[in-house]
Motif scaffolding. Sequence first.
Motif, PDB file in Angstrom:
ATOM      1  N   ASP A 175      -7.917   0.668  -7.879  1.00 15.86           N
ATOM      2  CA  ASP A 175      -7.128   1.739  -7.294  1.00 15.86           C
ATOM      3  C   ASP A 175      -5.971   1.447  -6.631  1.00 15.86           C
ATOM      4  OD1 ASP A 175      -9.108   3.583  -8.076  1.00 15.86           O
ATOM      5  OD2 ASP A 175     -10.408   2.888  -6.268  1.00 15.86           O
ATOM      6  N   GLN A 176      -5.833   0.314  -5.862  1.00 17.22           N
ATOM      7  CA  GLN A 176      -4.483  -0.175  -5.494  1.00 17.22           C
ATOM      8  C   GLN A 176      -3.151  -0.113  -6.498  1.00 17.22           C
ATOM      9  OE1 GLN A 176      -3.776  -0.677  -2.082  1.00 17.22           O
ATOM     10  NE2 GLN A 176      -1.694  -0.280  -2.973  1.00 17.22           N
ATOM     11  N   ASP A 177      -3.503  -0.870  -7.581  1.00 16.74           N
ATOM     12  CA  ASP A 177      -2.495  -0.612  -8.799  1.00 16.74           C
ATOM     13  C   ASP A 177      -1.956   0.684  -9.262  1.00 16.74           C
ATOM     14  OD1 ASP A 177      -2.435  -3.548  -9.024  1.00 16.74           O
ATOM     15  OD2 ASP A 177      -4.493  -3.222 -10.500  1.00 16.74           O
ATOM     16  N   ILE A 178      -3.286   1.622  -9.262  1.00 19.37           N
ATOM     17  CA  ILE A 178      -2.805   3.018  -9.444  1.00 19.37           C
ATOM     18  C   ILE A 178      -2.196   3.665  -8.307  1.00 19.37           C
ATOM     19  CG2 ILE A 178      -3.899   5.253  -9.890  1.00 19.37           C
ATOM     20  CD1 ILE A 178      -6.309   3.797 -11.315  1.00 19.37           C
ATOM     21  N   LEU A 179      -2.076   3.440  -6.987  1.00 18.35           N
ATOM     22  CA  LEU A 179      -1.545   3.861  -6.029  1.00 18.35           C
ATOM     23  C   LEU A 179      -0.155   3.283  -6.300  1.00 18.35           C
ATOM     24  CD1 LEU A 179      -1.028   5.625  -3.623  1.00 18.35           C
ATOM     25  CD2 LEU A 179      -1.967   3.833  -2.118  1.00 18.35           C
ATOM     26  N   ASN A 180       0.126   2.142  -6.673  1.00 22.54           N
ATOM     27  CA  ASN A 180       1.309   1.776  -6.448  1.00 22.54           C
ATOM     28  C   ASN A 180       2.204   2.418  -7.810  1.00 22.54           C
ATOM     29  OD1 ASN A 180       0.712  -0.071  -4.710  1.00 22.54           O
ATOM     30  ND2 ASN A 180       0.476  -1.836  -6.094  1.00 22.54           N
ATOM     31  N   VAL A 181       1.525   2.483  -8.863  1.00 16.96           N
ATOM     32  CA  VAL A 181       1.990   3.207 -10.107  1.00 16.96           C
ATOM     33  C   VAL A 181       2.420   4.639  -9.652  1.00 16.96           C
ATOM     34  CG1 VAL A 181       1.761   3.959 -12.385  1.00 16.96           C
ATOM     35  CG2 VAL A 181       1.199   1.691 -11.784  1.00 16.96           C
ATOM     36  N   ALA A 182       1.804   5.252  -8.846  1.00 12.71           N
ATOM     37  CA  ALA A 182       2.039   6.885  -8.741  1.00 12.71           C
ATOM     38  C   ALA A 182       3.378   6.972  -7.745  1.00 12.71           C
ATOM     39  CB  ALA A 182       0.796   7.280  -8.018  1.00 12.71           C
ATOM     40  N   VAL A 194     -15.284   8.705  -3.291  1.00 11.45           N
ATOM     41  CA  VAL A 194     -14.334   8.106  -2.494  1.00 11.45           C
ATOM     42  C   VAL A 194     -14.777   8.132  -0.781  1.00 11.45           C
ATOM     43  CG1 VAL A 194     -11.870   8.407  -1.499  1.00 11.45           C
ATOM     44  CG2 VAL A 194     -12.273   9.244  -3.878  1.00 11.45           C
ATOM     45  N   PRO A 195     -15.194   6.872  -0.829  1.00 11.32           N
ATOM     46  CA  PRO A 195     -15.796   6.450   0.647  1.00 11.32           C
ATOM     47  C   PRO A 195     -14.701   6.405   1.656  1.00 11.32           C
ATOM     48  CG  PRO A 195     -15.977   4.550  -0.748  1.00 11.32           C
ATOM     49  CD  PRO A 195     -15.638   5.865  -1.663  1.00 11.32           C
ATOM     50  N   GLU A 196     -14.862   6.408   2.859  1.00  7.94           N
ATOM     51  CA  GLU A 196     -14.015   6.218   3.930  1.00  7.94           C
ATOM     52  C   GLU A 196     -12.912   5.041   3.997  1.00  7.94           C
ATOM     53  OE1 GLU A 196     -13.735   6.592   8.629  1.00  7.94           O
ATOM     54  OE2 GLU A 196     -15.412   7.917   7.839  1.00  7.94           O
ATOM     55  N   GLU A 197     -13.643   4.041   3.246  1.00 10.50           N
ATOM     56  CA  GLU A 197     -12.834   2.798   3.174  1.00 10.50           C
ATOM     57  C   GLU A 197     -11.857   2.838   2.101  1.00 10.50           C
ATOM     58  OE1 GLU A 197     -16.959   1.697   1.388  1.00 10.50           O
ATOM     59  OE2 GLU A 197     -16.162   2.872   3.102  1.00 10.50           O
ATOM     60  N   ASP A 198     -11.894   3.843   1.168  1.00  7.35           N
ATOM     61  CA  ASP A 198     -10.912   4.083   0.071  1.00  7.35           C
ATOM     62  C   ASP A 198      -9.952   4.937   0.235  1.00  7.35           C
ATOM     63  OD1 ASP A 198     -12.427   1.980  -1.245  1.00  7.35           O
ATOM     64  OD2 ASP A 198     -13.359   3.400  -2.904  1.00  7.35           O
ATOM     65  N   HIS A 199     -10.016   5.635   1.218  1.00  4.94           N
ATOM     66  CA  HIS A 199      -8.715   6.591   1.583  1.00  4.94           C
ATOM     67  C   HIS A 199      -7.438   5.836   1.700  1.00  4.94           C
ATOM     68  CE1 HIS A 199     -11.525   9.795   4.017  1.00  4.94           C
ATOM     69  NE2 HIS A 199     -11.816   9.184   3.112  1.00  4.94           N
ATOM     70  N   LYS A 200      -7.409   4.343   1.783  1.00  6.53           N
ATOM     71  CA  LYS A 200      -6.137   3.842   1.798  1.00  6.53           C
ATOM     72  C   LYS A 200      -5.589   3.670   0.366  1.00  6.53           C
ATOM     73  CE  LYS A 200      -8.703  -0.359   1.004  1.00  6.53           C
ATOM     74  NZ  LYS A 200      -9.088  -1.311   1.666  1.00  6.53           N
TER      75      LYS A 200
END
Length: 424
Positions: free
Chosen positions: A31-38, A189-195
């Motif tokens: 998910d972090q990689d995907i956010l970076n690409v976004a 998407v649990p709370e800890e994954d909002h980031k």
Amino acid sequence: LMLKLLEEKKDLRELYSRTMFHITCASQYDDQDILNVAKLAYENCYSEFKSKNFDFSSRSKNNIPRIGFIFCFIEESAAHWLLDLFKARKKNFFYACYHSYNFEDSRSKEFREEADLFRPIAEMDDDEVAEQIYADEIDILFDLRAHIYGHRLGVIKRRAAPIQVTWMDSLAPTGLPEMDYSIFDKDLVPEEDHKFHNEKILYLPSYLHYKIPEDRTEIKPAPCLKNGYVTFGSVHRSQKLHNDIFDLWIEILEKTKNSKLVIKNKAIQDPYYKEQIREYFLSKGLAAERLITAGFEDKSIFFEKCNEIDICLDSFPGNGCSTNIHTFCMGKPLITLFQKNMKASRISYSQLKSIGLEEFIAYSKTEYVNKAVELANDHELINKYTQTIRQKFIDSDICNLEKYSSEFEKLLMTMWHSYKGKHE
């Protein structure tokens, strides 16, 4: 290659969308990689566009917001999930459809009849669409196709409405600062994954609502009782399938005597794709008669064909979604693999938890294989699940329209009250 092109070129919005879809289904990205690409794609594709600086100052006087949906309102999309919300809404809510596909069908006609406003926008550019949405005085604008064909993120970038939301067809973050909210459920998407999102996360009881067909296909006894062997099945789109999945499926078949596997999707209708799959399975030593490939049929035929499957095997990290829902409706157990920090692998996890079938969730590849093999060795248990899953599914939040509609409207008002509180 797609990521390299995104780094080197400008205005590659279609490539951006395709890239975002594929990496959500690729096991090497989390998910972090995907956010970076976004964020990267936003800088390369959207940052140069400016908002229209529309004046929303009078909107905060409205007690009830006017709602707009950008989507492909056709049968092949997930539009059927949305239609029931239109029908169940309180009549003080104004719902507008902005149809982003250059084709209409019987589903489109249903939305034309049910919506307060239906506008085709496929032939309009982003500036024109943004100005039209502003003229229609839409207060909360949903783009339900973000990163998928038919999205209008260029309209979102132009800030066509005071509140802008992504939901339904896209799990990935948009990367656009102008997208205010994204809607999921707490298991997806649990709370800890909002980031992993640039948008603020809001929750519904389940990610999507499903209406059980009124003319439900009869569920027959599990075919293994008659056949004497288990038939596994996959009904996921071809983009979600890859060799890592095939290797686990082959291992499951090897450990389950005489079992067979049905792979069913639209791409199978292409002889080259079909042959590529068969060659891979044969190269791993699987007997040809144990693999059955088939194209996709009309939905009523699809439901009937589900009666020929004992156990469904999920794809990963990109899980099934609507296909899972259809198989639950037909009483089929689904073995899925949960992978941490990979949202696309939490879809089935979320669905199974809502239905009360957590025993089908595996947390490692070894457990995925073992769960499938253990269930396959108990034909009576398979049949018990076959006869009981539909009712458990019907009783879940996924199918509770009254609760879902009520919570959706509460969510709309939560967003609106938050906006009004900042602008009154």
